[in-house]
Design an enzyme around this catalytic site. Structure first.
Site, short mmCIF file in Angstrom:
data_model
loop_
_atom_site.label_atom_id
_atom_site.label_comp_id
_atom_site.label_asym_id
_atom_site.label_seq_id
_atom_site.Cartn_x
_atom_site.Cartn_y
_atom_site.Cartn_z
CB SER A 285 -22.28 -1.59 10.18
OG SER A 285 -21.56 -2.77 10.47
N GLY A 286 -23.91 1.17 11.73
CA GLY A 286 -24.55 2.42 11.35
C GLY A 286 -25.98 2.21 10.88
CG HIS B 129 -28.13 -7.39 11.11
ND1 HIS B 129 -27.66 -6.16 10.71
CD2 HIS B 129 -28.66 -7.20 12.36
CE1 HIS B 129 -27.90 -5.27 11.67
NE2 HIS B 129 -28.49 -5.88 12.67
CB SER C 219 -20.21 -0.25 18.03
OG SER C 219 -21.58 0.09 18.12
#
Length: 326
Positions: free
Chosen positions: A74-75, A138, A168
């Site tokens: 997610s970056g 996470h 991704s």
């Protein structure tokens, strides 16, 4: 790929008989990599679950701790780099000393709690971390907060459009599994995402846990959007700096400090550094796998309209009433 060839956190060879017994009553299922267990509403591979349990049992927070949180792909890498750069500028380091980001990957500088530091022990040696200590996770916020109860530490969560996350994730999985980019893996990843049964899923619960936290406690939980970081990077970096308690001075802005940090942390800059071309994580994942495109909307090049509609309908339903618009 055999289990022994998988990164440590995706395996189940760290579990003692006692741990196996204690988690045996948890909901479980299997995916293409192995067994998954549901703990506090989130799905984990066995070794990662052990890391979560170790963390909740043994972590002792310090007041200045900072945690970078996200759903995978997610970056996270970019946010870690920006955070390191923001804090590093406060040090009076000699210009002859290489910047930490030039000699180590962001994931080496900001290690994951559950898949790295606490993977093998509930009492890892954290003495090498100077204050403020930087960690990442996470885990959903409600699980992360168990040892952080009443702690004034800062948590920064980055969220990304789930369709781009999916693509991704697909490329990343193919890379570490050493497979050709395979459409069947994309389809199984889509099924996992939509059912909510997948590593660190459900996606929406992971996101909403931090979204609610940021609404309820904005002083300690910052919710960032990857798309806004891409469209207005200067404004978002300044917002991050303010939240972390290290805002840019007027003099720094006049000297172009914001742009210098953005350039240092850009995909082009980071991916060209030797450490990120040749290094690996402690879990044996090549650093180069963390740098692909970083674009907004790339999913349109890979997902069919039917796939996109299916995801859109699920996310609209799950976010309904939360106040989160995506």
């Amino acid at each position: 790929m055999s289990e022994q060839e998988l990164p440590d956190h995706l395996r189940e060879d760290n579990l003692s008989e006692e741990t196996n017994t204690s988690i045996s009553s948890l909901p479980s299922t299997k995916d293409f990599l192995g067994k998954l267990y549901n703990y506090q509403g989130c799905w984990y591979y066995p070794n990662t679950l052990l890391g979560v349990l170790n963390f909740q049992k043994g972590f002792k927070p310090q007041e200045a701790d900072i945690v970078i949180a996200s759903f995978p792909k997610s970056g996270t890498t970019w946010l870690k780099a920006l955070t390191v750069a923001l804090l590093e500028r406060l040090k009076n380091s000699s210009s002859n000393v290489p910047h930490p980001l030039q000699s180590e990957n962001p994931h080496g500088l900001v290690p994951f709690l559950e898949t790295n530091l606490y993977l093998n022990s509930s009492t890892p040696d954290l003495t090498k971390f100077s204050s403020p200590r930087l960690f990442s996770t996470h885990m959903p916020l409600h699980t992360l907060q168990v040892p952080f109860k009443d702690s004034p530490c800062k948590i920064v969560y980055v969220c990304r459009n789930v369709k781009d996350v999916l693509v991704s994730q697909w490329y990343f999985r193919c890379a570490y599994l050493q497979k050709e980019v395979d459409k069947s893996l994309l389809e199984s990843s889509l099924d996992s995402l939509c059912s909510g049964v997948g590593y660190f899923g459900p996606f929406w619960e992971n996101v909403l846990s931090s979204w609610r936290g940021s609404v309820e406690d904005p002083e300690h939980v910052l919710f960032m959007r990857y798309e806004e970081m891409k469209s207005e990077p200067g404004a978002q970096v300044k917002r991050l700096a303010i939240f972390l308690g290290c805002p840019f001075t007027e003099e720094e802005e006049d000297q172009g400090s914001v742009d210098k940090i953005l350039e240092l942390c850009s995909l082009r800059s980071l991916s060209s550094m030797e450490i990120n071309k040749t290094g690996k994580t402690s879990n044996n994942v090549h650093y180069s796998n963390f740098f692909r495109k970083g674009e907004v909307g790339d999913s349109k090049n890979h997902l069919t309209p039917e796939m996109e509609n299916k995801i859109d309908m699920i996310i609209e339903e799950k976010y309904k009433g939360s106040g989160l618009k995506y």
